[in-house]
Design a protein around this motif. Sequence first.
Motif: not given
Length: 82
Positions: A29, A34, A36-38, A54-57, A59, A61
């Motif tokens: 991100c 992080s 933890n991105i999707e 979107t970063c899941q950590s 939030r 985008y």
Amino acid sequence: MDDATNPETERQTLTPNDEQEYVECPSECPYCHSDNIESDPLDVDGKTAWARVTCQSCRRYWEDVFELKYIDTTVEDEETNG
């Protein structure tokens, strides 16, 4: 979540250097770093494609944008060689 930490109400601005670092290594991100991105599926229009990430950590985008530069004709067709 209070407004101070809500990315919808507080948008951190990336510097040109932040953006360039992400383009060179898009595995984190660009806001919180992080991994933890999707990514959503690609949308395509002509030679340009993009996807919302979107970063899941944290939030936040953004959109990754791609431009067709060349094709690789050395890839073999799996049906032909399968």
